[in-house]
Write a protein that holds these residues in place. Structure first.
Motif, PDB file in Angstrom:
ATOM      1  N   SER A  60      38.460 -39.142  55.300  1.00 37.34           N
ATOM      2  CA  SER A  60      39.511 -38.955  56.304  1.00 37.34           C
ATOM      3  C   SER A  60      40.444 -37.801  55.966  1.00 37.34           C
ATOM      4  N   ASP A  62      41.648 -34.077  55.073  1.00 34.67           N
ATOM      5  CA  ASP A  62      41.189 -32.709  55.296  1.00 34.67           C
ATOM      6  C   ASP A  62      41.110 -31.964  53.970  1.00 34.67           C
ATOM      7  N   THR A  95      37.914 -29.465  49.728  1.00 34.67           N
ATOM      8  CA  THR A  95      37.862 -29.930  51.106  1.00 34.67           C
ATOM      9  C   THR A  95      37.517 -31.406  51.115  1.00 34.67           C
ATOM     10  N   GLY A  97      36.618 -34.812  53.833  1.00 35.31           N
ATOM     11  CA  GLY A  97      35.645 -34.992  54.894  1.00 35.31           C
ATOM     12  C   GLY A  97      36.202 -34.812  56.289  1.00 35.31           C
ATOM     13  N   GLY A  98      37.516 -34.490  56.383  1.00 34.42           N
ATOM     14  CA  GLY A  98      38.141 -34.307  57.688  1.00 34.42           C
ATOM     15  C   GLY A  98      37.636 -33.061  58.390  1.00 34.42           C
ATOM     16  N   GLU A  99      38.303 -32.701  59.467  1.00 36.76           N
ATOM     17  CA  GLU A  99      37.827 -31.618  60.313  1.00 36.76           C
ATOM     18  C   GLU A  99      38.418 -30.253  59.990  1.00 36.76           C
ATOM     19  N   ALA A 100      39.278 -30.151  58.995  1.00 34.25           N
ATOM     20  CA  ALA A 100      39.901 -28.860  58.681  1.00 34.25           C
ATOM     21  C   ALA A 100      38.875 -27.902  58.093  1.00 34.25           C
ATOM     22  N   SER A 101      39.080 -26.630  58.333  1.00 32.68           N
ATOM     23  CA  SER A 101      38.182 -25.609  57.791  1.00 32.68           C
ATOM     24  C   SER A 101      38.536 -25.332  56.340  1.00 32.68           C
ATOM     25  N   TYR A 140      47.100 -29.724  59.691  1.00 33.15           N
ATOM     26  CA  TYR A 140      47.222 -29.582  61.137  1.00 33.15           C
ATOM     27  C   TYR A 140      47.071 -28.132  61.569  1.00 33.15           C
ATOM     28  N   ASP A 141      46.779 -27.946  62.852  1.00 32.24           N
ATOM     29  CA  ASP A 141      46.547 -26.609  63.404  1.00 32.24           C
ATOM     30  C   ASP A 141      47.727 -25.663  63.182  1.00 32.24           C
TER      31      ASP A 141
END
Length: 190
Positions: A60, A62, A95, A97-101, A140-141
């Protein structure tokens, strides 16, 4: 520098910051007891997700960061949803397992500001300026970072944990660092 000298240096730095009206290190929402970060308790009700294992927590997150706490301060006016702005000096990061690059992963030496929790009611446990921890963070973005469930997502890095990662447990004691994660963060034998 030994721990006593580090505590004295931290106290002197914080005293200087408290005297500066332009800085907020001694704000109303965060107090420093010695060199501990302590957010003020309030009537806030916390409702964070639960993670059953360190693998679930890592999936969960990032970013997973091994860092030393540089400072704690109250949030900036208008910032809501957390009680302490924690500044970290990154030692290593990977990194999750979240969605962040991969761009979200700080490099060694980077300062990272984390929207965090240190109030007793949050279950976060005590954080000490100058001490080392492993943090599981959301990214976050807008480029900001935040602790995942505070009672679960922060692990102290002690000499014992460097020899045996399982010696480091989160604040509620339900999860422990793993050898694999310690290897990824360069913690084992550090």
């Amino acid at each position: 520098m030994n721990r006593t000298m580090q505590s004295i240096a931290t106290a002197i730095t914080l005293a200087a910051l408290c005297l500066s009206p332009a800085l907020t290190a001694c704000g109303a929402n965060v107090s420093m007891t010695g060199s501990r970060c302590t957010g003020s308790d309030s009537q806030t009700r916390y409702d964070w997700p639960w993670y059953d294992s360190i693998d679930d927590l890592g999936a969960s997150a990032d970013v997973i960061v091994r860092a030393r706490i540089a400072s704690c301060a109250r949030p900036k006016p208008g910032d809501t949803g957390y009680d302490t702005l924690i500044t970290l000096d990154t030692i290593s990061a990977v990194t999750g397992g979240g969605e962040a690059s991969g761009d979200a992963v700080p490099r060694a030496g980077d300062a990272v500001a984390v929207h965090g929790y240190t109030a007793k009611a949050s279950g976060a446990g005590e954080l000490t300026v100058g001490d080392e921890y492993v943090f599981f963070l959301a990214h976050y973005d807008d480029g900001t970072y935040a602790q995942l469930t505070p009672a679960l997502s922060t692990f102290p890095v002690t000499d014992a944990a460097k020899r045996n990662p399982a010696a480091s447990a989160n604040a509620d004691g339900s999860l422990r660092l793993t050898d694999d994660l310690a290897d990824r963060l360069g913690l084992a034998g550090a």
